[in-house]
Design a protein around this motif. Structure first.
Motif, PDB file in Angstrom:
ATOM      1  N   SER A 120      62.283  70.208  18.100  1.00 20.62           N
ATOM      2  CA  SER A 120      61.612  71.215  17.276  1.00 20.62           C
ATOM      3  C   SER A 120      62.623  72.167  16.645  1.00 20.62           C
ATOM      4  O   SER A 120      62.524  72.504  15.459  1.00 20.62           O
TER       5      SER A 120
ATOM      6  N   MET B 259      56.776  70.071  13.576  1.00 20.19           N
ATOM      7  CA  MET B 259      56.858  68.773  14.223  1.00 20.19           C
ATOM      8  C   MET B 259      55.580  68.545  15.016  1.00 20.19           C
ATOM      9  O   MET B 259      55.114  69.441  15.702  1.00 20.19           O
ATOM     10  N   GLN B 260      55.049  67.366  14.873  1.00 21.51           N
ATOM     11  CA  GLN B 260      53.801  67.024  15.549  1.00 21.51           C
ATOM     12  C   GLN B 260      54.016  67.030  17.062  1.00 21.51           C
ATOM     13  O   GLN B 260      54.992  66.459  17.553  1.00 21.51           O
ATOM     14  N   PRO B 261      53.124  67.660  17.816  1.00 19.31           N
ATOM     15  CA  PRO B 261      53.276  67.621  19.279  1.00 19.31           C
ATOM     16  C   PRO B 261      53.135  66.198  19.803  1.00 19.31           C
ATOM     17  O   PRO B 261      52.533  65.349  19.149  1.00 19.31           O
TER      18      PRO B 261
END
Lengths: 304, 86
Positions: free
Chosen positions: B32, B1-3
């Motif tokens: 996440s 998952m993209q921060p």
């Protein structure tokens, strides 16, 4: 007429390691609601192909300034097949909704079973193709954060055996469901690589998790205090722990810890790359065990 | 998952000033964690490794239930709505 483009041929063999990039015809909005709407990307072919090019450049380390060169490895790069799919006639239905808009965040969620079935409808050079990693690309107007599901390995699939901390596992040749990624067409920085590394990891044979939250154990994450000097023993080699988490530090409440970095100055690719001290996510590289593990997994699949 | 991008985190803090940082941290952790569980297998409780009994497991919220609660708590109050209350 669908545009199925063989962008990179990969190895001349049956089932080369394959990455597929798909324009998402429909969004499930919200995810798991059963409501489907057109994805705006289908009205912007240029945005789709721009994203495809960026993802490819990012993965192969061709974006200027990219430090992590994992897929540019000469044993890997020439053997990767890359296929893109644009199908303006796919319609709006559950079958063509490859991405969902999360109802509790701005995260795009891959609908992995739909992706697998969708790809099976297409051919390159007159033949259907096996997919290892699939990116579904959306231009959602409200959701922009990418996410990925790990690969579900095919139980009993042959592969390359390995040991991790004394346990026996396999880098499987084949999957039941490929690693799947939902990503926005405005993608930038190293997000395609971050999500790729999640996606190529496995629910049953080593997962690669986010390091920017206090995560549960995975190939690249362990829990406990004090942090031991050795992180793990993978394939007979001992890997050290990252005792300090580069410039970020471990929050006091965290119990998780990571493997030592290739470049100690910057966060890992799986960590918060937006917090690189230079402000440039492209400076980030992997931790040492993740680099080795992902390389081995790709090479194993290429050996099938 | 993209921060979360720094500007996104700042925007959340600005638009939802009553959101507790620890709630946002837990929310991100659960988002996440969602992706670490095979979606084609039955979902388990967030801390299933520590669950000692089936009964205890049944009393814990699922990831999605806890996410719903946290989402409501973090995002329910905006600057305009908190100003209106005053």
């Amino acid at each position: 007429m669908a545009e199925v483009v063989l962008r990179l041929a990969g190895a001349a063999k049956t089932d080369p390691f394959t990455i597929c990039l798909i324009a998402n015809p429909a969004l499930e909005a919200p995810w798991n609601s059963g409501t489907f709407v057109a994805d705006p990307i289908m009205a912007n072919k240029a945005a789709f192909y721009g994203a495809v090019q960026y993802i490819e450049d990012c993965l192969f380390g061709r974006v200027a300034g990219t430090k992590e060169q994992l897929l540019s490895n000469p044993a890997i790069a020439p053997n990767v097949r890359v296929i893109s799919i644009w199908d303006a006639a796919a319609g709006i239905s559950s079958a063509s909704a490859l991405v969902g808009q999360d109802g509790v965040s701005d995260i795009l969620v891959a609908r992995r079973n739909a992706i697998q079935a969708f790809v099976a409808n297409y051919q390159v050079n007159g033949a259907s193709f096996f997919v290892d990693i699939a990116y579904a690309i959306s231009s959602s107007l409200t959701h922009t954060r990418a996410s990925a599901w790990f690969t579900s390995d095919a139980p009993g699939s042959p592969g390359v055996p390995f040991t991790l901390d004394g346990g026996a596992f396999t880098h499987c040749y084949y999957n039941d469901i490929p690693g799947t990624i939902a990503i926005h067409s405005s993608v930038s920085d190293i997000t395609p690589l971050h999500e790729f590394q999640h996606a190529i990891s496995s629910y049953t044979n080593g997962s690669i998790t986010d390091l920017y939250v206090d995560s549960s154990p995975a190939l690249n994450c362990k829990r406990g205090r004090p942090i031991p000097s050795n992180f793990c023993v993978y394939a007979g080699s001992t890997y050290l722990s990252d005792l300090t988490r580069d410039s970020l530090g471990y929050p006091p409440a965290w119990k998780s810890y990571h493997c030592t970095l290739i470049d100690l100055r910057y966060p890992a690719v799986m960590d918060d790359y937006y917090k690189a001290s230079t402000g440039n996510p492209l400076d980030c590289q992997n931790d040492t065990v993740t680099r080795e593990f992902v390389t081995d997994k790709i090479l194993a699949k290429m050996a099938r | 998952m993209q921060p979360l991008k720094p500007e996104e985190r700042d925007a959340i803090s600005k638009d939802h000033p009553l959101a507790a940082p620890e709630d946002l941290d837990r929310y991100e952790q659960l988002l996440s964690m969602r992706f670490t569980q095979d979606p084609d297998r039955p979902q388990t409780a967030p801390d299933s490794r520590q669950v000692k009994s089936a009964q205890e497991s049944q009393s814990r919220p699922t990831i999605e239930e806890e996410l719903q609660e946290l989402h409501s708590r973090i995002f329910r109050t905006t600057l305009s709505s908190s100003a209106a209350k005053k």
